[in-house]
Design an enzyme around this catalytic site. Sequence first.
Site, PDB file in Angstrom:
ATOM      1  N   GLY A  76      30.398  44.028  80.839  1.00 41.20           N
ATOM      2  CA  GLY A  76      31.193  43.935  79.610  1.00 41.20           C
ATOM      3  C   GLY A  76      30.403  44.273  78.358  1.00 41.20           C
ATOM      4  O   GLY A  76      30.771  43.879  77.257  1.00 41.20           O
ATOM      5  N   ASP A  89      38.094  52.278  81.372  1.00 40.19           N
ATOM      6  CA  ASP A  89      36.993  53.074  80.805  1.00 40.19           C
ATOM      7  C   ASP A  89      37.297  54.565  80.807  1.00 40.19           C
ATOM      8  O   ASP A  89      36.806  55.315  79.969  1.00 40.19           O
ATOM      9  CB  ASP A  89      35.693  52.851  81.590  1.00 40.19           C
ATOM     10  CG  ASP A  89      34.892  51.706  80.977  1.00 40.19           C
ATOM     11  OD1 ASP A  89      35.030  51.473  79.764  1.00 40.19           O
ATOM     12  OD2 ASP A  89      34.139  51.056  81.722  1.00 40.19           O
ATOM     13  N   GLU A 135      28.367  56.607  85.093  1.00 39.82           N
ATOM     14  CA  GLU A 135      28.374  55.203  84.668  1.00 39.82           C
ATOM     15  C   GLU A 135      28.576  54.343  85.901  1.00 39.82           C
ATOM     16  O   GLU A 135      29.566  54.492  86.619  1.00 39.82           O
ATOM     17  CB  GLU A 135      29.515  54.967  83.669  1.00 39.82           C
ATOM     18  CG  GLU A 135      29.621  53.510  83.253  1.00 39.82           C
ATOM     19  CD  GLU A 135      30.938  53.182  82.552  1.00 39.82           C
ATOM     20  OE1 GLU A 135      31.656  54.109  82.117  1.00 39.82           O
ATOM     21  OE2 GLU A 135      31.249  51.986  82.463  1.00 39.82           O
ATOM     22  N   ILE A 157      25.463  43.085  94.688  1.00 35.98           N
ATOM     23  CA  ILE A 157      25.358  43.632  96.046  1.00 35.98           C
ATOM     24  C   ILE A 157      26.230  44.874  96.193  1.00 35.98           C
ATOM     25  O   ILE A 157      25.825  45.880  96.752  1.00 35.98           O
ATOM     26  CB  ILE A 157      25.774  42.564  97.084  1.00 35.98           C
ATOM     27  CG1 ILE A 157      24.657  41.521  97.173  1.00 35.98           C
ATOM     28  CG2 ILE A 157      26.040  43.194  98.459  1.00 35.98           C
ATOM     29  CD1 ILE A 157      24.902  40.415  98.149  1.00 35.98           C
ATOM     30  N   LYS A 167      13.967  37.768  76.906  1.00 34.12           N
ATOM     31  CA  LYS A 167      13.570  37.472  78.288  1.00 34.12           C
ATOM     32  C   LYS A 167      14.596  37.947  79.323  1.00 34.12           C
ATOM     33  O   LYS A 167      14.253  38.579  80.323  1.00 34.12           O
ATOM     34  CB  LYS A 167      13.346  35.960  78.433  1.00 34.12           C
ATOM     35  CG  LYS A 167      12.699  35.567  79.745  1.00 34.12           C
ATOM     36  CD  LYS A 167      11.381  36.270  79.928  1.00 34.12           C
ATOM     37  CE  LYS A 167      10.363  35.451  80.665  1.00 34.12           C
ATOM     38  NZ  LYS A 167       9.016  35.947  80.378  1.00 34.12           N
ATOM     39  N   GLN A 208      14.322  41.583  79.730  1.00 32.76           N
ATOM     40  CA  GLN A 208      13.113  41.963  80.492  1.00 32.76           C
ATOM     41  C   GLN A 208      13.329  41.787  81.994  1.00 32.76           C
ATOM     42  O   GLN A 208      12.973  42.642  82.796  1.00 32.76           O
ATOM     43  CB  GLN A 208      11.940  41.074  80.098  1.00 32.76           C
ATOM     44  CG  GLN A 208      11.392  41.297  78.702  1.00 32.76           C
ATOM     45  CD  GLN A 208      10.413  40.191  78.334  1.00 32.76           C
ATOM     46  OE1 GLN A 208       9.703  39.673  79.180  1.00 32.76           O
ATOM     47  NE2 GLN A 208      10.392  39.816  77.071  1.00 32.76           N
ATOM     48  N   CYS A 265      58.208  52.652  78.587  1.00 34.85           N
ATOM     49  CA  CYS A 265      58.469  52.457  80.021  1.00 34.85           C
ATOM     50  C   CYS A 265      59.434  51.291  80.231  1.00 34.85           C
ATOM     51  O   CYS A 265      60.635  51.466  80.085  1.00 34.85           O
ATOM     52  CB  CYS A 265      57.160  52.277  80.771  1.00 34.85           C
ATOM     53  SG  CYS A 265      57.309  52.783  82.483  1.00 34.85           S
ATOM     54  N   HIS A 293      54.323  56.770  79.291  1.00 36.42           N
ATOM     55  CA  HIS A 293      53.317  55.948  78.592  1.00 36.42           C
ATOM     56  C   HIS A 293      52.594  56.843  77.589  1.00 36.42           C
ATOM     57  O   HIS A 293      51.470  57.288  77.848  1.00 36.42           O
ATOM     58  CB  HIS A 293      52.326  55.357  79.599  1.00 36.42           C
ATOM     59  CG  HIS A 293      52.911  54.258  80.410  1.00 36.42           C
ATOM     60  ND1 HIS A 293      53.018  52.968  79.943  1.00 36.42           N
ATOM     61  CD2 HIS A 293      53.449  54.252  81.646  1.00 36.42           C
ATOM     62  CE1 HIS A 293      53.593  52.213  80.853  1.00 36.42           C
ATOM     63  NE2 HIS A 293      53.867  52.960  81.904  1.00 36.42           N
ATOM     64  N   GLU A 296      51.051  56.156  75.041  1.00 36.51           N
ATOM     65  CA  GLU A 296      49.786  55.581  74.551  1.00 36.51           C
ATOM     66  C   GLU A 296      48.581  56.158  75.291  1.00 36.51           C
ATOM     67  O   GLU A 296      47.471  56.162  74.769  1.00 36.51           O
ATOM     68  CB  GLU A 296      49.812  54.047  74.672  1.00 36.51           C
ATOM     69  CG  GLU A 296      49.806  53.466  76.084  1.00 36.51           C
ATOM     70  CD  GLU A 296      51.192  53.346  76.721  1.00 36.51           C
ATOM     71  OE1 GLU A 296      52.119  54.053  76.248  1.00 36.51           O
ATOM     72  OE2 GLU A 296      51.345  52.582  77.688  1.00 36.51           O
TER      73      GLU A 296
HETATM   74  N1  GLN Z   1      58.696  48.000  86.091  1.00 32.82           N
HETATM   75  C1  GLN Z   1      59.250  49.210  85.613  1.00 32.82           C
HETATM   76  C2  GLN Z   1      59.279  50.283  86.704  1.00 32.82           C
HETATM   77  O1  GLN Z   1      58.640  50.149  87.703  1.00 32.82           O
HETATM   78  C3  GLN Z   1      58.477  49.704  84.416  1.00 32.82           C
HETATM   79  C4  GLN Z   1      57.090  50.121  84.744  1.00 32.82           C
HETATM   80  C5  GLN Z   1      56.208  50.189  83.545  1.00 32.82           C
HETATM   81  O2  GLN Z   1      56.543  49.698  82.493  1.00 32.82           O
HETATM   82  N2  GLN Z   1      55.018  50.764  83.702  1.00 32.82           N
HETATM   83  O3  GLN Z   1      59.946  51.280  86.538  1.00 32.82           O
END
Ligand code: GLN
Length: 587
Positions: free
Chosen positions: A44, A101, A171, A179, A220, A223, A417, A544, A546
């Site tokens: 993290g 990531d 990375e 382990i 420490k 190190q 979504c 999505h 975003e």
């Molecule tokens: N649960 C909804 C679906 O499977 C929306 C999925 C989501 O928001 N990523 O269609």
Amino acid sequence: MTDSREMLASVGATSTDEFFLPLPKGYKKGKTRYVIVMGTVMSGLGKGIFSSCLAKLLQDKGLTVAPIKLEGYLNIDSGTLNPFRHGEVFVLDDGMETDMDLGTYERMLDQNLSRANFSTSGQIYRSVLDKERHGEYLGRDVQMIPHVTGEVKLRLRELAVKKNADVVFVEIGGTVGDIENAFYIEAMRELAYEEGPNSCCFVALTYILEPRTLGEQKSKAAQLGIKQLMQTGIQPDIIACRAEKEVGKTAMQKISVFGNVPVERVFSMHDSASIYSIPSMLRDCGLDFEVLRMLRIEDRTQLRHERKEWERWCDFTDKLGKETKEITIGITGKYTSLRDSYASILHALEHAGIHLGCKVNVEWIETTNVTDQTAAKHLAGVDGIIVPGGFGVRGMEGKISSVRYARENNVPYLGLCLGFQAAVIEYARNVCGLHAANTTEVDPKCGEPVIDILPEQKKIEGLGGNMRLGGQDVAIKPDTLAWRLFNKVESVRLRFRHRYEVDPRYIAALEENGMVFSGKSPTQPIMQILELPQHPFFMGTQAHPELTSRPLRPQPMFAGLVAAAIKHRYADNGLPAPEDAVKKMRI
Ligand code: GLN
């Protein structure tokens, strides 16, 4: 050559010697260098952020960089991981479900990545076991070394060939000493041995503690972590010290002596207000040049390219903290206690805010308590509402009430979504009069299944992996809000991760009552973007968006939401209206 010899050669083995050099076709030794980032002390620390910022600096210099994240866990991908424990699942264009990531790399490098940039222990073992079953290790007992480590090296070299990379950034997840990561670290030692001097640059990211009771920095733990790395046969070339405040001279010198690394190559990577200021922090301390020198690739850089890219980047970072406007967006969500579960949404809002000179505050709204009667109380102070993606039943009715509040009160709305599906259900119930409307995800026996499982997915149900994943083209309807936001293009590419969709039988009823589907799949009756023309800003998408927002290229739907929220906050309240935002987004 006999068949068996050829097969052995294809995995880099011969029956007579101990060397195991799995090289993919077309691999040119010496072309690609490797920067390997490992964490000590604790996880993290932001290895991904550090590594992506360093990769960005080299990319700006005209070098071709390719990142890869090596995860220790046995899952084949991140799709089944709970975002509450691991942060959001990031979906790549090719449908791979990865760790968050990868989102950091895509944003920082402004690159679309693929499954070649992500590996888990599960994938590595699976491919070794598959090869064993196909008889590819003829006659040899299959071992962690050299076969499993060989598979890891093969992945890195395949990426190098595929991308024609100057530098592959590796990375390794978790920390040295875990382990599950041990074979990755051994593979990196072997890689450096095989590739030869100046081919690999090992960076140890460590942490300097500063206990409040002592009021001084203690090195420490750092190190000991570095010692542990050295026990694996790896000498770090660079040590990057994470810390709350800038690391002082004493701690740096101690790390240098115990880590066997010249003090010029020990760097302070203290906390910074924005991740977008980290590239300049790395640049100011000369880390980029130190890496180039160690890898002997200074001659591959292009100064003019760098100057141009750096100027573009600084034009963006210069805007940080200079916002003249401020809004609050309410996000309804199940994992409201963990910001990592919604990392990409927060980044997308930030990109849009910086673009429009507006600070975006976020208010988290726990929807289990929201009803049609209480929605106003919960949502009163917000200038815009996002209902994000999600799975399962919990809080769904509260999300639908939040959508209703946004629609009826002209509050800007963006549904992502599940938030798109909630908007369809709300409209069907309260505008189209289909009172029994619901999604079969929540109520499989509901009277009006306006949201139902995808016909194409029904067929493959039961075989696992029955989600529609990855990048898909979306045809945009001309003269709609979506069309204006996307700058009048006919088609855009968005990323998807869903199992349910609008049941095509209900499309006519929804449209007759005023809902506009402004984005559709070009080949199937799958609704992908919706909007309400009478509303100041009401938009939902089955995708999505975003996931594809980038610092220098904010995602248009988010920028549209922020612009509409600015208008809502200022103009609609009789305050001097910042018209620029509205004009800029053509809303
Ligand atoms: N649960 C909804 C679906 O499977 C929306 C999925 C989501 O928001 N990523 O269609």
